[in-house]
Design a protein around this motif. Structure first.
Motif, PDB file in Angstrom:
ATOM      1  N   UNK A  75       0.728  -1.289   0.032  1.00 22.58           N
ATOM      2  CA  UNK A  75       0.148   0.069   0.052  1.00 22.58           C
ATOM      3  C   UNK A  75       0.927   1.137   0.007  1.00 22.58           C
ATOM      4  N   UNK A  76       1.917   1.132   0.885  1.00 19.05           N
ATOM      5  CA  UNK A  76       2.827   2.435   0.852  1.00 19.05           C
ATOM      6  C   UNK A  76       3.617   2.588  -0.410  1.00 19.05           C
ATOM      7  N   UNK A  77       4.007   1.516  -1.138  1.00 17.63           N
ATOM      8  CA  UNK A  77       4.623   1.499  -2.318  1.00 17.63           C
ATOM      9  C   UNK A  77       3.762   2.190  -3.445  1.00 17.63           C
ATOM     10  N   UNK A  78       2.453   1.801  -3.555  1.00 14.86           N
ATOM     11  CA  UNK A  78       1.540   2.216  -4.387  1.00 14.86           C
ATOM     12  C   UNK A  78       1.397   3.577  -4.354  1.00 14.86           C
ATOM     13  N   UNK A  79       1.115   4.048  -3.099  1.00 17.16           N
ATOM     14  CA  UNK A  79       0.631   5.629  -2.586  1.00 17.16           C
ATOM     15  C   UNK A  79       1.864   6.361  -2.942  1.00 17.16           C
ATOM     16  N   UNK A  80       3.018   5.826  -2.821  1.00 17.77           N
ATOM     17  CA  UNK A  80       4.415   6.623  -3.054  1.00 17.77           C
ATOM     18  C   UNK A  80       4.754   6.768  -4.604  1.00 17.77           C
ATOM     19  N   UNK A  81       4.262   5.871  -5.284  1.00 19.68           N
ATOM     20  CA  UNK A  81       4.468   5.928  -6.810  1.00 19.68           C
ATOM     21  C   UNK A  81       3.659   6.800  -7.327  1.00 19.68           C
ATOM     22  N   UNK A  82       2.267   7.049  -6.710  1.00 16.81           N
ATOM     23  CA  UNK A  82       1.343   7.954  -7.144  1.00 16.81           C
ATOM     24  C   UNK A  82       1.826   9.538  -6.771  1.00 16.81           C
ATOM     25  N   UNK A  83       2.541   9.707  -5.555  1.00 20.02           N
ATOM     26  CA  UNK A  83       3.068  10.730  -4.872  1.00 20.02           C
ATOM     27  C   UNK A  83       4.100  11.224  -5.685  1.00 20.02           C
ATOM     28  N   UNK A  84       5.240  10.365  -6.187  1.00 18.79           N
ATOM     29  CA  UNK A  84       6.318  10.874  -6.743  1.00 18.79           C
ATOM     30  C   UNK A  84       5.872  11.414  -8.259  1.00 18.79           C
ATOM     31  N   UNK A  85       4.958  10.831  -8.837  1.00 23.76           N
ATOM     32  CA  UNK A  85       4.564  11.086 -10.192  1.00 23.76           C
ATOM     33  C   UNK A  85       3.781  12.500 -10.332  1.00 23.76           C
ATOM     34  N   UNK A  86       2.779  12.610  -9.303  1.00 22.43           N
ATOM     35  CA  UNK A  86       1.505  13.431  -9.442  1.00 22.43           C
ATOM     36  C   UNK A  86       1.606  14.354  -8.183  1.00 22.43           C
ATOM     37  N   UNK A  87       2.401  14.091  -7.148  1.00 27.31           N
ATOM     38  CA  UNK A  87       2.102  15.010  -5.932  1.00 27.31           C
ATOM     39  C   UNK A  87       1.087  14.552  -5.062  1.00 27.31           C
ATOM     40  N   UNK A  88       0.271  15.569  -4.477  1.00 31.25           N
ATOM     41  CA  UNK A  88      -0.638  15.436  -3.501  1.00 31.25           C
ATOM     42  C   UNK A  88      -1.913  15.365  -4.638  1.00 31.25           C
TER      43      UNK A  88
END
Length: 308
Positions: A75-88
């Motif tokens: 779950x952390x990895x998936x959310x971090x991938x989104x954050x890295x690419x798109x931010x908040x």
């Protein structure tokens, strides 16, 4: 002589207007809390942009993993991938089964005004606001950090949530506690990992995966897990409205994620149960919790559970 009817009509219109705006206010409050139900809530004026489709799907999967207690790491990895690419960013969604059951087109779950308008207008026969879920990238990163026992992550993502307008007491206290632990040189609190999975046993239980949740037939699952249950039926329509589990537990089958656990305490489900083709489908994680199961996962097409 004509004053009284006019006055009476004005009072009636005022009353209708008051009721309408009360409904709007109630719906808005429900929407605000349900939008980021899977994440600590933010103020409406501070909501981040809507995530692109692929990113939204990752947020949806991360939310399901955390709610079911399956893998905080993934779950952390998936959310971090989104954050890295798109931010908040944020995403909102309705359960897939809702699209099959409703006869009317559903509003865009990310469109606040459309959802509020649909609820106030009515006609769906199902509580759209209750069925709608949402999450943000930083909200999920905070929850995953908390599940993993990572104090640094709790402080980092928690502070971002607070800056974004989340002033909930529980969030602030959690971040303060994490700051104190870091000041004392403690970076991690004990994270209970699963027991030896070689000792896990498969359950003779069919299931389906929907919106990344593992769903099981209520009657069959209760028998396998040893949970007493009885359907509640509307005497006028003959339709099932819910089910009683144990002595005090209660599950709704009316499109609401409302539930009471076997002790009678409010313990709402993250995925609303529903009935389809005579089968009541319920999220397995919630029933497993009622049965005292410590850990579970799906592999080789079966649900495996840890020994009690």
């Amino acid at each position: 002589m004509e004053v009284e009817p006019i006055k009476e009509g004005w009072v009636m219109m005022k009353g209708i207007s008051s009721i309408y705006w009360a409904l709007v206010t109630l719906t808005l409050s429900t929407w605000q809390s349900s939008l980021l139900l899977a994440s600590p809530p933010m103020r409406l004026e501070n909501l981040p942009p809507v995530a692109p489709k692929e990113a939204a799907e990752k947020l949806k999967q991360a939310d399901a993993l955390l709610e079911q207690g399956l893998s905080a790491e993934l779950a952390y990895r998936l959310a971090y991938e989104v954050y890295q690419k798109h931010g908040v960013v944020r995403a909102a969604w309705f359960p897939s089964w809702l699209y099959r059951k409703t006869k009317r087109p559903l509003p865009d779950p990310n469109d606040r005004l459309a959802v509020i308008g649909a609820v106030v207008e009515g006609g769906y026969g199902l509580p759209l606001s209750m069925l709608r879920r949402g999450a943000t990238s930083i909200g999920l990163l905070f929850r995953a950090s908390r599940a993993l026992g990572n104090y640094e992550g709790i402080v980092k993502w928690g502070e971002m949530l607070i800056q974004a307008g989340n002033d909930s007491y529980s969030l602030i206290k959690t971040v303060e506690h994490a700051r104190l632990a870091l000041a004392q040189g403690i970076k991690q609190y004990p994270y209970r990992r699963s027991s030896n999975k070689n000792t896990w046993r498969p359950l003779p239980l069919k299931f389906r995966e929907e919106d990344y949740f593992i769903l099981v037939p209520l009657d069959q699952a209760c028998k396998v897990l040893g949970i007493p249950f009885q359907y509640k039926v509307n005497p006028k329509t003959g339709k099932r409205t819910g089910a009683k589990i144990g002595e005090k537990g209660l599950i709704s089958l009316m499109g609401r994620p409302f539930a009471r656990n076997i002790r009678g305490e409010v313990d709402d489900m993250a995925y609303a149960p529903y009935e389809e083709d005579g089968v009541a489908w319920v999220p397995f994680y919630w029933l497993a919790k009622q049965a005292g199961i410590r850990g579970w996962e799906v592999r080789n097409g079966k649900i495996y559970v840890a020994p009690k």
